[in-house]
Design a protein around this motif. Structure first.
Motif, PDB file in Angstrom:
ATOM      1  N   GLY A 142      -9.179  -0.457 -37.197  1.00  0.00           N
ATOM      2  CA  GLY A 142      -7.957   0.075 -37.914  1.00  0.00           C
ATOM      3  C   GLY A 142      -7.312   1.062 -36.787  1.00  0.00           C
ATOM      4  N   LYS A 143      -6.132   1.760 -37.192  1.00  0.00           N
ATOM      5  CA  LYS A 143      -5.693   2.682 -36.478  1.00  0.00           C
ATOM      6  C   LYS A 143      -5.226   3.451 -37.496  1.00  0.00           C
ATOM      7  CE  LYS A 143      -1.817   2.256 -39.559  1.00  0.00           C
ATOM      8  NZ  LYS A 143      -1.876   3.122 -40.510  1.00  0.00           N
ATOM      9  N   VAL A 144      -4.873   4.947 -36.061  1.00  0.00           N
ATOM     10  CA  VAL A 144      -3.909   6.010 -36.628  1.00  0.00           C
ATOM     11  C   VAL A 144      -2.362   6.004 -36.037  1.00  0.00           C
ATOM     12  CG1 VAL A 144      -5.511   7.476 -37.610  1.00  0.00           C
ATOM     13  CG2 VAL A 144      -5.010   7.571 -34.676  1.00  0.00           C
ATOM     14  N   ILE A 145      -1.531   6.227 -37.599  1.00  0.00           N
ATOM     15  CA  ILE A 145      -0.187   7.194 -36.958  1.00  0.00           C
ATOM     16  C   ILE A 145      -0.268   7.840 -36.287  1.00  0.00           C
ATOM     17  CG2 ILE A 145       1.962   6.960 -37.149  1.00  0.00           C
ATOM     18  CD1 ILE A 145       1.768   4.025 -38.670  1.00  0.00           C
ATOM     19  N   LEU A 146       0.112   8.786 -35.291  1.00  0.00           N
ATOM     20  CA  LEU A 146       0.575   9.928 -35.436  1.00  0.00           C
ATOM     21  C   LEU A 146       1.074  10.389 -35.311  1.00  0.00           C
ATOM     22  CD1 LEU A 146      -1.477   9.575 -31.276  1.00  0.00           C
ATOM     23  CD2 LEU A 146      -2.625  10.578 -33.309  1.00  0.00           C
ATOM     24  N   GLY A 177       5.647   8.873 -36.835  1.00  0.00           N
ATOM     25  CA  GLY A 177       6.375   8.147 -37.205  1.00  0.00           C
ATOM     26  C   GLY A 177       6.093   7.037 -38.526  1.00  0.00           C
ATOM     27  N   GLU A 178       4.933   7.137 -38.850  1.00  0.00           N
ATOM     28  CA  GLU A 178       5.263   5.914 -40.372  1.00  0.00           C
ATOM     29  C   GLU A 178       6.366   6.144 -41.001  1.00  0.00           C
ATOM     30  OE1 GLU A 178       1.662   8.686 -40.340  1.00  0.00           O
ATOM     31  OE2 GLU A 178       3.389   9.790 -39.903  1.00  0.00           O
ATOM     32  N   HIS A 179       6.292   4.832 -41.822  1.00  0.00           N
ATOM     33  CA  HIS A 179       7.627   5.144 -42.736  1.00  0.00           C
ATOM     34  C   HIS A 179       9.115   4.904 -42.136  1.00  0.00           C
ATOM     35  CE1 HIS A 179       5.554   4.475 -46.327  1.00  0.00           C
ATOM     36  NE2 HIS A 179       5.448   5.900 -46.154  1.00  0.00           N
ATOM     37  N   SER A 180       9.368   5.543 -40.656  1.00  0.00           N
ATOM     38  CA  SER A 180      10.856   5.484 -40.354  1.00  0.00           C
ATOM     39  C   SER A 180      10.504   4.172 -39.204  1.00  0.00           C
ATOM     40  CB  SER A 180      10.746   7.227 -39.058  1.00  0.00           C
ATOM     41  OG  SER A 180      10.165   7.143 -39.013  1.00  0.00           O
ATOM     42  N   ALA A 181       9.050   4.262 -38.331  1.00  0.00           N
ATOM     43  CA  ALA A 181       9.157   2.940 -38.288  1.00  0.00           C
ATOM     44  C   ALA A 181       9.438   1.761 -38.804  1.00  0.00           C
ATOM     45  CB  ALA A 181       7.165   2.707 -37.964  1.00  0.00           C
ATOM     46  N   VAL A 182       9.428   1.411 -40.441  1.00  0.00           N
ATOM     47  CA  VAL A 182      10.235  -0.166 -40.917  1.00  0.00           C
ATOM     48  C   VAL A 182      11.427   0.210 -40.746  1.00  0.00           C
ATOM     49  CG1 VAL A 182       9.934  -0.275 -43.539  1.00  0.00           C
ATOM     50  CG2 VAL A 182       8.580   0.583 -42.741  1.00  0.00           C
ATOM     51  N   TYR A 183      12.062   1.874 -40.480  1.00  0.00           N
ATOM     52  CA  TYR A 183      13.427   0.980 -40.254  1.00  0.00           C
ATOM     53  C   TYR A 183      14.003   0.949 -38.440  1.00  0.00           C
ATOM     54  CZ  TYR A 183      13.436   2.264 -45.555  1.00  0.00           C
ATOM     55  OH  TYR A 183      12.895   2.178 -46.884  1.00  0.00           O
ATOM     56  N   PHE A 208       0.677  -8.835 -47.445  1.00  0.00           N
ATOM     57  CA  PHE A 208       0.182  -7.236 -47.792  1.00  0.00           C
ATOM     58  C   PHE A 208       0.954  -6.925 -47.954  1.00  0.00           C
ATOM     59  CE2 PHE A 208      -4.174  -8.440 -47.431  1.00  0.00           C
ATOM     60  CZ  PHE A 208      -4.732  -8.415 -46.727  1.00  0.00           C
ATOM     61  N   HIS A 209       1.961  -6.737 -47.388  1.00  0.00           N
ATOM     62  CA  HIS A 209       2.727  -5.571 -48.252  1.00  0.00           C
ATOM     63  C   HIS A 209       4.385  -5.535 -47.850  1.00  0.00           C
ATOM     64  CE1 HIS A 209       4.705  -2.559 -45.356  1.00  0.00           C
ATOM     65  NE2 HIS A 209       3.888  -2.710 -44.522  1.00  0.00           N
ATOM     66  N   GLY A 210       4.954  -6.815 -47.739  1.00  0.00           N
ATOM     67  CA  GLY A 210       6.350  -6.868 -47.962  1.00  0.00           C
ATOM     68  C   GLY A 210       7.596  -6.828 -46.799  1.00  0.00           C
ATOM     69  N   ASN A 211       7.203  -5.362 -46.573  1.00  0.00           N
ATOM     70  CA  ASN A 211       8.664  -5.263 -45.314  1.00  0.00           C
ATOM     71  C   ASN A 211       7.381  -4.465 -44.069  1.00  0.00           C
ATOM     72  OD1 ASN A 211      10.675  -4.690 -43.755  1.00  0.00           O
ATOM     73  ND2 ASN A 211      11.418  -3.311 -45.064  1.00  0.00           N
ATOM     74  N   PRO A 212       6.540  -4.621 -43.394  1.00  0.00           N
ATOM     75  CA  PRO A 212       5.941  -4.217 -42.203  1.00  0.00           C
ATOM     76  C   PRO A 212       6.444  -4.216 -40.808  1.00  0.00           C
ATOM     77  CG  PRO A 212       4.636  -6.527 -42.000  1.00  0.00           C
ATOM     78  CD  PRO A 212       5.617  -6.105 -43.764  1.00  0.00           C
ATOM     79  N   SER A 213       6.173  -2.913 -40.837  1.00  0.00           N
ATOM     80  CA  SER A 213       7.196  -2.701 -39.044  1.00  0.00           C
ATOM     81  C   SER A 213       6.849  -3.629 -38.192  1.00  0.00           C
ATOM     82  CB  SER A 213       6.790  -1.228 -38.186  1.00  0.00           C
ATOM     83  OG  SER A 213       5.429  -0.881 -38.081  1.00  0.00           O
ATOM     84  N   GLY A 214       4.877  -3.445 -38.027  1.00  0.00           N
ATOM     85  CA  GLY A 214       4.320  -4.625 -37.350  1.00  0.00           C
ATOM     86  C   GLY A 214       3.689  -3.299 -36.407  1.00  0.00           C
ATOM     87  N   ILE A 215       4.102  -1.724 -36.159  1.00  0.00           N
ATOM     88  CA  ILE A 215       2.953  -1.153 -35.968  1.00  0.00           C
ATOM     89  C   ILE A 215       1.530  -1.754 -35.751  1.00  0.00           C
ATOM     90  CG2 ILE A 215       3.138   0.921 -37.386  1.00  0.00           C
ATOM     91  CD1 ILE A 215       3.492   2.162 -34.816  1.00  0.00           C
ATOM     92  N   ASP A 216       1.124  -1.701 -37.089  1.00  0.00           N
ATOM     93  CA  ASP A 216      -0.282  -1.454 -37.437  1.00  0.00           C
ATOM     94  C   ASP A 216      -0.770  -2.985 -36.632  1.00  0.00           C
ATOM     95  OD1 ASP A 216      -0.671  -0.286 -41.216  1.00  0.00           O
ATOM     96  OD2 ASP A 216       0.865   0.218 -39.661  1.00  0.00           O
ATOM     97  N   ASN A 217      -0.508  -3.703 -37.619  1.00  0.00           N
ATOM     98  CA  ASN A 217      -1.412  -4.932 -36.778  1.00  0.00           C
ATOM     99  C   ASN A 217      -0.655  -4.927 -35.101  1.00  0.00           C
ATOM    100  OD1 ASN A 217       2.142  -5.961 -38.020  1.00  0.00           O
ATOM    101  ND2 ASN A 217       1.775  -7.133 -36.303  1.00  0.00           N
ATOM    102  N   THR A 235      -1.428  10.613 -42.232  1.00  0.00           N
ATOM    103  CA  THR A 235      -1.132   8.910 -41.800  1.00  0.00           C
ATOM    104  C   THR A 235      -1.166   7.628 -42.916  1.00  0.00           C
ATOM    105  OG1 THR A 235      -2.343   8.255 -39.662  1.00  0.00           O
ATOM    106  CG2 THR A 235      -3.577   9.167 -41.316  1.00  0.00           C
ATOM    107  N   GLY A 236      -0.713   6.947 -41.941  1.00  0.00           N
ATOM    108  CA  GLY A 236      -0.213   6.172 -42.481  1.00  0.00           C
ATOM    109  C   GLY A 236       0.669   5.852 -43.759  1.00  0.00           C
ATOM    110  N   ALA A 237       0.582   5.112 -44.783  1.00  0.00           N
ATOM    111  CA  ALA A 237       1.923   5.304 -45.684  1.00  0.00           C
ATOM    112  C   ALA A 237       1.405   6.222 -46.454  1.00  0.00           C
ATOM    113  CB  ALA A 237       1.732   4.505 -46.626  1.00  0.00           C
ATOM    114  N   GLY A 238       0.412   7.043 -47.013  1.00  0.00           N
ATOM    115  CA  GLY A 238       0.416   8.931 -47.856  1.00  0.00           C
ATOM    116  C   GLY A 238       0.101   8.306 -49.315  1.00  0.00           C
TER     117      GLY A 238
END
Ligand SMILES: Nc1ncnc2c1ncn2[C@@H]1O[C@H](COP(=O)(O)OP(=O)(O)OP(=O)(O)O)[C@@H](O)[C@H]1O
Ligand SMILES: C[C@@](O)(CCO)CC(=O)[O-]
Ligand SMILES: [Mg+2]
Length: 428
Positions: free
Chosen positions: A10-14, A16-22, A198-207, A337-340
């Motif tokens: 798994g991961k933790v986003i330190l 930039g979550e959500h802005s990563a999608v943009y 799983f969630h339509g519009n992933p940034s790709g950072i998690d995978n 952290t993550g999507a919240g």
């Protein structure tokens, strides 16, 4: 192929979550909490069996029930290997929907759709039926990348079964050279297709983190065939974290969609906040890349990032309660952290915190019904455990499908397949 495990962290986003999608940069690190997938040839070679005990899912399909002939025209190849696409192919999704009619829960529907989309692209009617069982030491739907670790395990296993990648050769401490990245990049690309299920519009950072491990600065590049940028970060081991799970369930897909709605409604406000996150992540990367870690500056950026996420509408009263307790006890700096929307927070701990202060805070958080995790950052990425690498009696106990599916909890999963045989795992 004889039985094998694959596993991904798994991961933790330190930051930039959500802005990563943009398309803004984000910083994430792999965790020691992982998903494990056991794959065993099925005696009934025409049957595919999926067992996902963590979400109470058991599903079977006949290999021949998959509409291989109709699918063939929509499955693209690049130099004989299945090629990913910028979006999920609607015709493939449509053809597979007939196989999902008895998935009544959306939880099960999404997981089966992800499996079938990857299976139909990466395997073929000539691949004999197998059993697939996933177990995870990650809390599911808690912002720690459980969907990505699942997608990476499925992408790796099905790419191997389909003959598109070989088993990895590197042991945990081997240095991986750039030329070795081809196979892990193939897994990364196909796991992004799984994340899209799983969630339509992933940034790709998690995978990306679940595939490659370590800690990365990641930036999604838009436009067809535009590879995203991934920069490894070395100076993260000095970062001490407290992970806390609010245990409030939520869906990343819904939270990402809610930010998109706000962005459409108030584009100037929303884009200004996303731009602020962009600058914040760049500042954080510069701090983490210097030999001397300016921890107090990093703590300030954690608080600013959390404030911006609150303004995006993705916090939750439970997350604010955790932050209030952590800030009142002056542990360091806390953000979701993550999507919240629930799920987890991370607290970057101040460097002079005592064990007593930390234990008191953990006790207060647990008394409030939250769950705290001690975890290491920067874990290994996707790996494989081959039956041939174990002794006969280890094989007997570790590759029993029934025992693996029946493991009662995270601790037993970790004991059975995690820490106990770490040195036998190989990594792409
Ligand atoms: N061990 C597992 N077994 C089966 N399905 C799983 C497992 N772990 C995750 N999933 C799938 O992933 C979904 C959760 O994904 P979601 O993206 O909402 O949360 P997350 O990945 O944990 O959080 P984040 O995306 O914020 O990091 C579950 O609903 C399920 O479909
Ligand atoms: C919320 C988000 O930024 C992180 C989810 O872990 C979504 C994504 O980047 O795919
Ligand atoms: Mg997810």
């Amino acid at each position: 192929m004889p039985e094998f495990y694959v596993s991904a962290p798994g991961k933790v986003i330190l930051f930039g979550e959500h802005s990563a999608v943009y398309g803004k940069p984000a910083i994430a690190a792999a965790l020691s909490l992982r998903a494990y997938l056991l794959v065993k040839p099925n005696v009934n070679t025409d049957e595919i069996v999926l067992e996902f005990p963590d979400i109470d899912l058991k599903q079977k399909w006949k290999v021949q029930d998959i509409p291989w002939e109709s699918l063939a025209q929509y499955i693209r190849h690049n130099n004989d290997a299945p090629a990913t696409s910028d979006e999920l192919v609607p015709e493939i999704m449509d053809l597979l929907s007939d196989l999902l009619t008895d998935c009544n829960l959306s939880l099960h529907y999404i997981a089966c759709r992800c499996f079938l989309y990857l299976y139909s692209n990466l395997c073929s009617e000539n691949v004999a039926g197998h059993h697939f069982c996933i177990r995870s030491t990650l809390p599911i739907g808690a912002g720690l990348g459980s969907s990505a670790s699942t997608a990476v395990c499925l992408a790796a296993a099905l790419s191997a079964l389909g003959g598109h990648i070989k088993a990895p050769v590197h042991k945990a401490d081997d240095k991986v050279t750039l030329k070795d990245m081809k196979e892990s990049d193939f897994i990364d690309a196909w796991s992004l297709m799984g994340e899209k299920c799983f969630h339509g519009n992933p940034s790709g950072i998690d995978n990306a983190v679940a595939t490659h491990g370590g800690a990365v600065l990641y930036q999604r590049m838009t436009g067809p065939g535009n590879p995203s940028v991934r920069t490894n970060i070395r100076n993260f081991s000095a970062i001490k974290l407290l992970l806390c799970n609010s245990k409030v369930p939520r869906s990343t897909a819904e939270l990402v969609a809610s930010v998109a709605t706000q962005n459409r409604k108030f584009p100037k406000v929303s884009n200004a906040m996303l731009d602020a996150m962009d600058h914040l992540v760049t500042d954080a990367y510069l701090i983490m890349s210097t030999p001397f870690l300016d921890r107090s500056a990093l703590l300030e950026l954690v608080n600013i990032n959390h404030g911006l996420l609150v303004a995006l509408g993705v916090s939750h009263p439970s997350l604010e309660s955790i932050k209030l307790i952590s800030d009142t006890q002056k542990l360091g700096a806390t953000k979701l952290t993550g999507a919240g929307g629930g799920g987890c927070t991370i607290t970057l701990l101040r460097d002079d915190i005592s064990d007593e202060e930390l234990n008191n805070a953990k006790l207060e958080l647990e008394n409030r019904g939250f769950e705290t995790f001690s975890t290491m950052l920067g874990g290994k990425g996707v790996g494989m455990l081959l039956a041939q690498d174990l002794s006969a009696d280890q094989r007997e106990s570790k590759f029993s499908f029934e025992s693996f599916a029946a493991l009662p909890n995270r601790e037993e999963i970790e004991l059975s397949i995690g820490a106990s045989i770490l040195e036998q795992w190989r990594y792409w």
